[in-house]
Design a protein around this motif. Structure first.
Motif, PDB file in Angstrom:
ATOM      1  N   PRO A  45     -19.023 -26.172 -20.482  1.00 32.73           N
ATOM      2  CA  PRO A  45     -19.975 -26.910 -21.308  1.00 32.73           C
ATOM      3  C   PRO A  45     -21.408 -26.408 -21.230  1.00 32.73           C
ATOM      4  CG  PRO A  45     -19.401 -28.166 -19.344  1.00 32.73           C
ATOM      5  CD  PRO A  45     -18.480 -26.984 -19.389  1.00 32.73           C
ATOM      6  N   GLY A  46     -21.724 -25.593 -20.205  1.00 32.96           N
ATOM      7  CA  GLY A  46     -23.081 -25.061 -20.105  1.00 32.96           C
ATOM      8  C   GLY A  46     -24.094 -26.170 -19.922  1.00 32.96           C
ATOM      9  N   LEU A  47     -25.097 -26.193 -20.797  1.00 29.43           N
ATOM     10  CA  LEU A  47     -26.136 -27.219 -20.725  1.00 29.43           C
ATOM     11  C   LEU A  47     -25.823 -28.429 -21.600  1.00 29.43           C
ATOM     12  CD1 LEU A  47     -29.230 -24.841 -20.723  1.00 29.43           C
ATOM     13  CD2 LEU A  47     -28.402 -26.217 -18.800  1.00 29.43           C
ATOM     14  N   GLY A  48     -24.625 -28.434 -22.200  1.00 21.40           N
ATOM     15  CA  GLY A  48     -24.157 -29.642 -22.870  1.00 21.40           C
ATOM     16  C   GLY A  48     -24.522 -29.787 -24.328  1.00 21.40           C
ATOM     17  N   ALA A  49     -24.865 -28.700 -25.013  1.00 23.10           N
ATOM     18  CA  ALA A  49     -25.252 -28.814 -26.422  1.00 23.10           C
ATOM     19  C   ALA A  49     -24.092 -29.299 -27.286  1.00 23.10           C
ATOM     20  CB  ALA A  49     -25.763 -27.465 -26.931  1.00 23.10           C
ATOM     21  N   LEU A  50     -22.925 -28.661 -27.137  1.00 20.88           N
ATOM     22  CA  LEU A  50     -21.734 -29.084 -27.882  1.00 20.88           C
ATOM     23  C   LEU A  50     -21.181 -30.377 -27.283  1.00 20.88           C
ATOM     24  CD1 LEU A  50     -19.670 -28.411 -30.098  1.00 20.88           C
ATOM     25  CD2 LEU A  50     -18.469 -26.968 -28.438  1.00 20.88           C
ATOM     26  N   THR A  51     -21.255 -30.486 -25.980  1.00 19.67           N
ATOM     27  CA  THR A  51     -20.781 -31.666 -25.253  1.00 19.67           C
ATOM     28  C   THR A  51     -21.395 -32.945 -25.821  1.00 19.67           C
ATOM     29  OG1 THR A  51     -20.839 -30.248 -23.288  1.00 19.67           O
ATOM     30  CG2 THR A  51     -20.448 -32.591 -22.919  1.00 19.67           C
ATOM     31  N   GLU A  52     -22.698 -32.887 -26.051  1.00 20.70           N
ATOM     32  CA  GLU A  52     -23.437 -34.063 -26.524  1.00 20.70           C
ATOM     33  C   GLU A  52     -22.884 -34.578 -27.841  1.00 20.70           C
ATOM     34  OE1 GLU A  52     -28.124 -35.352 -27.221  1.00 20.70           O
ATOM     35  OE2 GLU A  52     -27.588 -33.247 -26.875  1.00 20.70           O
ATOM     36  N   GLU A  53     -22.570 -33.651 -28.740  1.00 16.60           N
ATOM     37  CA  GLU A  53     -22.087 -34.042 -30.067  1.00 16.60           C
ATOM     38  C   GLU A  53     -20.652 -34.575 -30.006  1.00 16.60           C
ATOM     39  OE1 GLU A  53     -24.193 -34.198 -32.573  1.00 16.60           O
ATOM     40  OE2 GLU A  53     -25.681 -33.454 -31.140  1.00 16.60           O
ATOM     41  N   ILE A  54     -19.843 -34.017 -29.120  1.00 10.51           N
ATOM     42  CA  ILE A  54     -18.472 -34.516 -28.987  1.00 10.51           C
ATOM     43  C   ILE A  54     -18.470 -35.889 -28.344  1.00 10.51           C
ATOM     44  CG2 ILE A  54     -16.226 -34.109 -27.909  1.00 10.51           C
ATOM     45  CD1 ILE A  54     -16.778 -31.109 -28.155  1.00 10.51           C
ATOM     46  N   LEU A  55     -19.298 -36.066 -27.315  1.00 10.07           N
ATOM     47  CA  LEU A  55     -19.377 -37.364 -26.644  1.00 10.07           C
ATOM     48  C   LEU A  55     -19.817 -38.480 -27.588  1.00 10.07           C
ATOM     49  CD1 LEU A  55     -20.914 -36.496 -23.153  1.00 10.07           C
ATOM     50  CD2 LEU A  55     -18.722 -37.634 -23.564  1.00 10.07           C
ATOM     51  N   ALA A  56     -20.627 -38.145 -28.579  1.00 10.56           N
ATOM     52  CA  ALA A  56     -21.078 -39.146 -29.540  1.00 10.56           C
ATOM     53  C   ALA A  56     -19.902 -39.736 -30.322  1.00 10.56           C
ATOM     54  CB  ALA A  56     -22.092 -38.532 -30.496  1.00 10.56           C
ATOM     55  N   VAL A  57     -18.802 -38.961 -30.390  1.00 12.49           N
ATOM     56  CA  VAL A  57     -17.596 -39.414 -31.095  1.00 12.49           C
ATOM     57  C   VAL A  57     -16.531 -39.879 -30.111  1.00 12.49           C
ATOM     58  CG1 VAL A  57     -15.759 -38.739 -32.686  1.00 12.49           C
ATOM     59  CG2 VAL A  57     -18.068 -37.790 -32.966  1.00 12.49           C
ATOM     60  N   ASN A  58     -16.378 -39.101 -29.024  1.00 15.17           N
ATOM     61  CA  ASN A  58     -15.329 -39.372 -28.032  1.00 15.17           C
ATOM     62  C   ASN A  58     -15.968 -39.480 -26.649  1.00 15.17           C
ATOM     63  OD1 ASN A  58     -13.274 -38.979 -26.033  1.00 15.17           O
ATOM     64  ND2 ASN A  58     -11.912 -38.179 -27.606  1.00 15.17           N
ATOM     65  N   PRO A  59     -16.174 -40.694 -26.146  1.00 16.06           N
ATOM     66  CA  PRO A  59     -16.903 -40.875 -24.888  1.00 16.06           C
ATOM     67  C   PRO A  59     -16.077 -40.563 -23.637  1.00 16.06           C
ATOM     68  CG  PRO A  59     -16.208 -42.999 -25.737  1.00 16.06           C
ATOM     69  CD  PRO A  59     -15.823 -41.982 -26.774  1.00 16.06           C
ATOM     70  N   ASN A  60     -14.835 -40.125 -23.819  1.00 16.82           N
ATOM     71  CA  ASN A  60     -13.970 -39.835 -22.674  1.00 16.82           C
ATOM     72  C   ASN A  60     -13.699 -38.340 -22.521  1.00 16.82           C
ATOM     73  OD1 ASN A  60     -13.528 -42.622 -21.896  1.00 16.82           O
ATOM     74  ND2 ASN A  60     -12.303 -42.793 -23.766  1.00 16.82           N
ATOM     75  N   LEU A  61     -14.631 -37.530 -22.971  1.00 24.12           N
ATOM     76  CA  LEU A  61     -14.506 -36.079 -22.880  1.00 24.12           C
ATOM     77  C   LEU A  61     -14.378 -35.622 -21.424  1.00 24.12           C
ATOM     78  CD1 LEU A  61     -14.781 -33.181 -24.161  1.00 24.12           C
ATOM     79  CD2 LEU A  61     -17.264 -33.474 -23.900  1.00 24.12           C
ATOM     80  N   GLN A  62     -13.453 -34.679 -21.177  1.00 24.36           N
ATOM     81  CA  GLN A  62     -13.334 -34.029 -19.874  1.00 24.36           C
ATOM     82  C   GLN A  62     -13.821 -32.586 -20.019  1.00 24.36           C
ATOM     83  OE1 GLN A  62      -9.573 -35.125 -17.606  1.00 24.36           O
ATOM     84  NE2 GLN A  62      -8.885 -35.479 -19.702  1.00 24.36           N
ATOM     85  N   VAL A  63     -14.531 -32.079 -19.014  1.00 24.44           N
ATOM     86  CA  VAL A  63     -15.027 -30.704 -19.067  1.00 24.44           C
ATOM     87  C   VAL A  63     -14.641 -29.963 -17.796  1.00 24.44           C
ATOM     88  CG1 VAL A  63     -16.973 -31.366 -20.548  1.00 24.44           C
ATOM     89  CG2 VAL A  63     -17.306 -31.219 -18.066  1.00 24.44           C
ATOM     90  N   VAL A  64     -14.477 -28.646 -17.932  1.00 21.21           N
ATOM     91  CA  VAL A  64     -14.180 -27.767 -16.803  1.00 21.21           C
ATOM     92  C   VAL A  64     -15.336 -26.789 -16.678  1.00 21.21           C
ATOM     93  CG1 VAL A  64     -12.574 -26.074 -15.837  1.00 21.21           C
ATOM     94  CG2 VAL A  64     -11.698 -27.976 -17.224  1.00 21.21           C
ATOM     95  N   GLU A  65     -16.030 -26.804 -15.552  1.00 14.41           N
ATOM     96  CA  GLU A  65     -17.230 -25.985 -15.359  1.00 14.41           C
ATOM     97  C   GLU A  65     -17.173 -25.286 -14.006  1.00 14.41           C
ATOM     98  OE1 GLU A  65     -20.032 -23.760 -15.642  1.00 14.41           O
ATOM     99  OE2 GLU A  65     -20.030 -25.121 -17.383  1.00 14.41           O
ATOM    100  N   LEU A  66     -17.426 -23.979 -14.004  1.00  9.71           N
ATOM    101  CA  LEU A  66     -17.397 -23.186 -12.777  1.00  9.71           C
ATOM    102  C   LEU A  66     -18.745 -23.153 -12.067  1.00  9.71           C
ATOM    103  CD1 LEU A  66     -15.951 -21.194 -10.876  1.00  9.71           C
ATOM    104  CD2 LEU A  66     -16.519 -19.365 -12.498  1.00  9.71           C
TER     105      LEU A  66
END
Length: 278
Positions: A45-66
């Motif tokens: 997800p990096g700094l969450g740019a795409l994450t933010e937009e997905i969470l606005a629709v689906n608040p249960n997003l799971q992410v994998v970050e190294l």
């Protein structure tokens, strides 16, 4: 318009190029079409740019970050989403099956260019738990994924991706959409696992070995590229011209060769396990 605030420097060893163009992000989300009850997973997800937009629709997003330095940034940025879950780990080794809930996974990600091909192979091996995948990749990788027999970009990656999935290139993205800007163009691709494999092989490992062996000698004719596995007479018996090159065969042809080898005793013949020259 930038979605990322300064503070975290992109790291070359993680292949980080953070997406920041709001128009591109909106176009990606529109292409994905997330729904509130989807089992959404984002890789890197990096700094969450795409994450933010997905969470606005689906608040249960799971992410994998190294990158462990990004994890507190993400936790702080999305603290008001109790259903947001971060899995610290290497996506190349991650068991995505553990993330399945009541629905198959919808996986998205701006994948690091330096691991995109092995990561796709890793995910194809888990495609039975996946509904679809949307990835930002180097443009040339998307071309290889979608290539058909006879194309210059056709090779092992495209054959095995198309064995498991329907491949749909969606749109291209220029370097300016990222920070730092990469030196290559990017593209978005959709991979949708087949519910029923169009050309199922009797033994997947044999198919993978045949394709790898062929494309490790992609400039040679089949009689030479596959000479350690199958005779010219048997190739011809399968309706395959031994004078063709590996890039001229379809997935169906490769499955036919693999099935022949599976059905016959070829115990001392060695399938290549060397570097892929795809």
């Amino acid at each position: 318009m930038s979605r990322n605030k300064p503070g975290h420097q992109a790291r070359k060893r993680f292949g980080q190029n953070f997406l920041h163009d709001a128009g591109v992000i909106e176009q990606i989300v529109r292409s994905i079409g997330p729904k509130p009850d989807d089992t959404m997973v984002e890789i890197g997800p990096g700094l969450g740019a795409l994450t933010e937009e997905i969470l606005a629709v689906n608040p249960n997003l799971q992410v994998v970050e190294l990158d462990r330095d990004l994890i507190p940034i993400l936790r702080t940025k999305f603290f008001n989403y109790p259903g947001f879950e971060i899995h610290e780990g290497d996506a190349l080794k991650f068991d995505f099956g553990q993330l399945v809930r009541d629905k198959p996974l919808r996986i998205v990600g701006n994948l690091p260019y330096n691991i995109s091909t092995p990561l796709i192979f890793h995910l194809l091996g888990q495609s039975d738990v996946v509904q679809d995948m949307h990835f930002m990749l180097q443009k040339e990788v998307v071309q290889r994924l979608a290539a058909v027999s006879g194309d210059n970009n056709y090779g092992r990656l495209g054959i095995m991706a198309q064995y498991f999935c329907k491949v749909q290139p969606l749109f291209e993205v220029g370097p300016g959409a990222f920070r730092p800007s990469p030196k290559v163009d990017s593209a978005i691709v959709r991979l949708v696992p087949h519910r029923t494999l169009p050309h199922p092989a009797k033994d997947l490992k044999t198919l993978q070995g045949v394709v790898r062996t062929a494309f490790n000698a992609r400039r040679k004719t089949l009689r030479k590229a596959l000479g350690s596995l199958i005779t010219v007479e048997r190739l011809n018996g399968l309706g395959i011209d031994d004078g063709l090159r590996p890039e001229n065969l379809t997935l169906e042809h490769y499955v036919a060769i693999a099935d022949f080898l599976t059905d016959t005793d070829y115990g001392d013949k060695q399938l290549s396990d060397g570097a892929d020259n795809d």
